[in-house]
Scaffold this motif. Structure first.
Motif, mmCIF file in Angstrom:
data_model
loop_
_atom_site.group_PDB
_atom_site.id
_atom_site.type_symbol
_atom_site.label_atom_id
_atom_site.label_comp_id
_atom_site.label_asym_id
_atom_site.label_seq_id
_atom_site.Cartn_x
_atom_site.Cartn_y
_atom_site.Cartn_z
ATOM 1 N N THR A 74 0.848 -1.190 0.000
ATOM 2 C CA THR A 74 0.000 0.000 0.000
ATOM 3 C C THR A 74 0.884 1.240 0.000
ATOM 4 N N VAL A 75 0.285 2.373 -0.278
ATOM 5 C CA VAL A 75 1.019 3.643 -0.266
ATOM 6 C C VAL A 75 1.589 3.888 1.135
ATOM 7 N N SER A 76 0.823 3.596 2.170
ATOM 8 C CA SER A 76 1.293 3.785 3.554
ATOM 9 C C SER A 76 2.469 2.877 3.874
ATOM 10 N N GLU A 77 2.423 1.641 3.387
ATOM 11 C CA GLU A 77 3.536 0.716 3.614
ATOM 12 C C GLU A 77 4.807 1.209 2.927
ATOM 13 N N ILE A 78 4.655 1.742 1.737
ATOM 14 C CA ILE A 78 5.823 2.277 1.017
ATOM 15 C C ILE A 78 6.401 3.477 1.768
ATOM 16 N N ALA A 79 5.541 4.377 2.234
ATOM 17 C CA ALA A 79 6.005 5.535 3.010
ATOM 18 C C ALA A 79 6.739 5.063 4.260
ATOM 19 N N ALA A 80 6.238 4.019 4.904
ATOM 20 C CA ALA A 80 6.879 3.495 6.116
ATOM 21 C C ALA A 80 8.263 2.943 5.805
#
Length: 86
Positions: A74-80
């Protein structure tokens, strides 16, 4: 660019930053991200070429490599991942 300054000199990459890169540099439709935070890039129909562009921009701007499996994240996982490696 949506990078929030913290109390120290380190920046935080937000999911919005990732979305902006995909829209601006890979031509993704901005509406696909609305309300779909739980979906992977594949489920959002973001193709592997767009992910390659995202990877290149992330390396260029932040000096961080994201994994080839980013298309399944997910986009959030990539940001993390980016923030963990800053």
């Amino acid at each position: 660019m949506s990078v929030e300054a913290t109390g120290n000199t380190r920046s935080v990459v937000t999911p919005t930053t990732i979305c902006e890169i995909l829209v601006e540099r890979a031509g993704a439709d901005p509406d696909v991200f609305l309300g779909n935070e739980h979906l992977s890039l594949t489920e959002l129909q973001i193709d592997s070429l767009a992910v390659l562009e995202l990877q290149a921009v992330i390396v260029e701007r932040f000096g961080v490599e994201i994994p080839d499996e980013a298309v399944t994240m997910t986009v959030s996982e990539i940001a993390a991942v980016v923030n963990e490696n800053l």
